[in-house]
Motif scaffolding. Structure first.
Motif, PDB file in Angstrom:
ATOM      1  N   UNK A  83       0.839  -1.198   0.000  1.00 44.74           N
ATOM      2  CA  UNK A  83       0.000   0.000   0.000  1.00 44.74           C
ATOM      3  C   UNK A  83       0.876   1.250   0.000  1.00 44.74           C
ATOM      4  N   UNK A  84       0.631   2.205  -0.904  1.00 44.27           N
ATOM      5  CA  UNK A  84       1.451   3.420  -0.941  1.00 44.27           C
ATOM      6  C   UNK A  84       1.364   4.193   0.373  1.00 44.27           C
ATOM      7  N   UNK A  85       2.507   4.672   0.842  1.00 44.64           N
ATOM      8  CA  UNK A  85       2.576   5.455   2.080  1.00 44.64           C
ATOM      9  C   UNK A  85       3.003   6.881   1.741  1.00 44.64           C
ATOM     10  N   UNK A  86       2.204   7.846   2.186  1.00 41.07           N
ATOM     11  CA  UNK A  86       2.541   9.259   2.047  1.00 41.07           C
ATOM     12  C   UNK A  86       2.771   9.797   3.456  1.00 41.07           C
ATOM     13  N   UNK A  87       3.983  10.263   3.726  1.00 40.59           N
ATOM     14  CA  UNK A  87       4.297  10.763   5.056  1.00 40.59           C
ATOM     15  C   UNK A  87       3.894  12.221   5.210  1.00 40.59           C
ATOM     16  N   UNK A  88       3.392  12.537   6.382  1.00 37.09           N
ATOM     17  CA  UNK A  88       3.066  13.912   6.754  1.00 37.09           C
ATOM     18  C   UNK A  88       4.115  14.368   7.759  1.00 37.09           C
ATOM     19  N   UNK A  89       4.775  15.469   7.458  1.00 39.58           N
ATOM     20  CA  UNK A  89       5.913  15.878   8.275  1.00 39.58           C
ATOM     21  C   UNK A  89       5.827  17.344   8.673  1.00 39.58           C
ATOM     22  N   UNK A  90       6.426  17.654   9.827  1.00 40.66           N
ATOM     23  CA  UNK A  90       6.701  19.030  10.190  1.00 40.66           C
ATOM     24  C   UNK A  90       7.996  19.450   9.525  1.00 40.66           C
ATOM     25  N   UNK A  91       8.300  20.718   9.564  1.00 47.05           N
ATOM     26  CA  UNK A  91       9.492  21.224   8.868  1.00 47.05           C
ATOM     27  C   UNK A  91      10.762  20.514   9.319  1.00 47.05           C
ATOM     28  N   UNK A  92      10.884  20.248  10.607  1.00 47.43           N
ATOM     29  CA  UNK A  92      12.099  19.628  11.123  1.00 47.43           C
ATOM     30  C   UNK A  92      12.196  18.145  10.849  1.00 47.43           C
ATOM     31  N   UNK A  93      11.143  17.556  10.283  1.00 49.22           N
ATOM     32  CA  UNK A  93      11.126  16.115  10.046  1.00 49.22           C
ATOM     33  C   UNK A  93      11.510  15.736   8.622  1.00 49.22           C
ATOM     34  N   UNK A  94      11.899  16.715   7.817  1.00 48.40           N
ATOM     35  CA  UNK A  94      12.186  16.425   6.420  1.00 48.40           C
ATOM     36  C   UNK A  94      13.290  15.371   6.261  1.00 48.40           C
ATOM     37  N   UNK A  95      14.397  15.422   7.023  1.00 53.77           N
ATOM     38  CA  UNK A  95      15.398  14.358   6.884  1.00 53.77           C
ATOM     39  C   UNK A  95      14.814  12.963   7.148  1.00 53.77           C
ATOM     40  N   UNK A  96      13.888  12.872   8.110  1.00 53.30           N
ATOM     41  CA  UNK A  96      13.243  11.587   8.367  1.00 53.30           C
ATOM     42  C   UNK A  96      12.381  11.178   7.183  1.00 53.30           C
ATOM     43  N   UNK A  97      11.712  12.144   6.567  1.00 54.05           N
ATOM     44  CA  UNK A  97      10.867  11.843   5.415  1.00 54.05           C
ATOM     45  C   UNK A  97      11.705  11.355   4.243  1.00 54.05           C
ATOM     46  N   UNK A  98      12.882  11.949   4.074  1.00 46.86           N
ATOM     47  CA  UNK A  98      13.781  11.503   3.004  1.00 46.86           C
ATOM     48  C   UNK A  98      14.201  10.051   3.250  1.00 46.86           C
ATOM     49  N   UNK A  99      14.470   9.727   4.501  1.00 46.09           N
ATOM     50  CA  UNK A  99      14.810   8.336   4.832  1.00 46.09           C
ATOM     51  C   UNK A  99      13.646   7.409   4.519  1.00 46.09           C
ATOM     52  N   UNK A 111       3.643  19.912   6.727  1.00 43.49           N
ATOM     53  CA  UNK A 111       2.601  20.671   7.409  1.00 43.49           C
ATOM     54  C   UNK A 111       3.072  22.131   7.531  1.00 43.49           C
ATOM     55  N   UNK A 112       2.172  23.108   7.442  1.00 45.67           N
ATOM     56  CA  UNK A 112       0.745  22.981   7.086  1.00 45.67           C
ATOM     57  C   UNK A 112       0.586  22.652   5.603  1.00 45.67           C
ATOM     58  N   UNK A 113      -0.472  21.942   5.281  1.00 47.88           N
ATOM     59  CA  UNK A 113      -0.621  21.408   3.948  1.00 47.88           C
ATOM     60  C   UNK A 113      -1.186  22.423   2.966  1.00 47.88           C
ATOM     61  N   UNK A 114      -0.709  22.327   1.745  1.00 47.35           N
ATOM     62  CA  UNK A 114      -1.393  22.934   0.619  1.00 47.35           C
ATOM     63  C   UNK A 114      -2.463  21.924   0.192  1.00 47.35           C
ATOM     64  N   UNK A 115      -3.717  22.297   0.303  1.00 48.42           N
ATOM     65  CA  UNK A 115      -4.801  21.337   0.097  1.00 48.42           C
ATOM     66  C   UNK A 115      -4.762  20.686  -1.276  1.00 48.42           C
ATOM     67  N   UNK A 116      -4.538  21.479  -2.311  1.00 51.73           N
ATOM     68  CA  UNK A 116      -4.534  20.909  -3.651  1.00 51.73           C
ATOM     69  C   UNK A 116      -3.347  19.981  -3.843  1.00 51.73           C
ATOM     70  N   UNK A 117      -2.202  20.342  -3.263  1.00 55.53           N
ATOM     71  CA  UNK A 117      -1.035  19.470  -3.366  1.00 55.53           C
ATOM     72  C   UNK A 117      -1.314  18.135  -2.691  1.00 55.53           C
ATOM     73  N   UNK A 118      -1.952  18.179  -1.534  1.00 59.23           N
ATOM     74  CA  UNK A 118      -2.261  16.940  -0.825  1.00 59.23           C
ATOM     75  C   UNK A 118      -3.199  16.069  -1.646  1.00 59.23           C
ATOM     76  N   UNK A 119      -4.257  16.676  -2.188  1.00 58.61           N
ATOM     77  CA  UNK A 119      -5.208  15.917  -2.995  1.00 58.61           C
ATOM     78  C   UNK A 119      -4.516  15.308  -4.210  1.00 58.61           C
ATOM     79  N   UNK A 120      -3.692  16.111  -4.888  1.00 59.58           N
ATOM     80  CA  UNK A 120      -2.985  15.613  -6.071  1.00 59.58           C
ATOM     81  C   UNK A 120      -2.061  14.455  -5.715  1.00 59.58           C
ATOM     82  N   UNK A 121      -1.371  14.574  -4.588  1.00 61.91           N
ATOM     83  CA  UNK A 121      -0.439  13.534  -4.158  1.00 61.91           C
ATOM     84  C   UNK A 121      -1.180  12.239  -3.846  1.00 61.91           C
TER      85      UNK A 121
END
Length: 221
Positions: A83-99, A111-121
């Motif tokens: 199942x595809x996983x999309x991570x939701x991150x705070x600004x400081x969590x980007x290195x974890x998201x890259x991992x 976060x905070x999300x751009x609504x259209x970007x989230x829907x598109x993703x």
């Protein structure tokens, strides 16, 4: 509705896994507004107990009490869940998201999300998951048809995929070239191949050979 009980043609259900109740409700409302069903979970443990492979994709927070998002992802990998996983991150969590991306995550959004970007993703992840599921179903069906062939038909297919002519196969197996042709045509019909080239491609898909033979080998038979 529990996603495992939904009709086969129902819209895919999106899992939202985040310890922030307000965020869960906001995301559920947003996705519902574009016709996407959701189910929310306050932590990774609850999500993992809910048959996660029945979801179309997962919106997963990186930092949560108990299991972190990365740990949840690892559990899914260990289960063989695609199942595809999309991570939701705070600004400081980007290195974890890259991992997480390196470990096979579909994407991450900050976060905070751009609504259209989230829907598109999310919609992109659903499309890719659907394509992967259909490809897996086609592969499983092909393997089942191949398994139903007679052993001699299977051997002839291997030799065809290796680029051998009917005469070469006949000499190798100690049978007539006519018998090889009969078995080959029967195998083609069983696998749904309409040409010799297509049959060879199906043999490659089945893993009978590592790569297509030279086109000249296929055409000279």
């Amino acid at each position: 509705m529990n996603p495992i009980d939904r009709p086969h043609d129902a819209p895919p259900c999106i899992a939202i896994v985040d310890d922030d109740e307000a965020l869960r409700e906001s995301l559920a409302w947003l996705l519902d507004s574009v016709g996407l069903a959701t189910r929310a979970f306050p932590d990774g443990e609850t999500f993992l107990d809910a048959a996660p492979d029945t979801f179309g994709t997962v919106l997963l927070d990186v930092r949560m009490p108990g299991l972190s998002g990365l740990q949840v992802q690892q559990r899914l990998i260990e289960r063989g869940d695609e199942t595809p996983v999309i991570f939701m991150t705070g600004h400081g969590d980007v290195p974890m998201a890259v991992a997480a991306l390196k470990a096979g995550a579909q994407d991450f959004i900050e976060k905070p999300f751009n609504h259209q970007q989230l829907i598109d993703t999310v919609q992109q992840a659903l499309r890719e998951h659907q394509r992967a599921r259909q490809a897996r179903e086609r592969r499983d069906a092909l393997q089942a048809r191949y398994a139903a062939l007679r052993p001699k038909e299977q051997r002839i297919l291997v030799h065809v995929a290796e680029g051998m002519t009917s005469r070469e196969i006949a000499d190798h197996l100690g049978i007539s070239a006519k018998t090889v042709e009969v078995y080959r045509l029967r195998a083609m019909k069983a696998l749904g191949a309409t040409s010799l080239a297509e049959l060879v491609r199906l043999c490659v898909a089945l893993g009978l050979v590592d790569a297509l033979p030279d086109r000249g080998q296929v055409d000279r038979d």
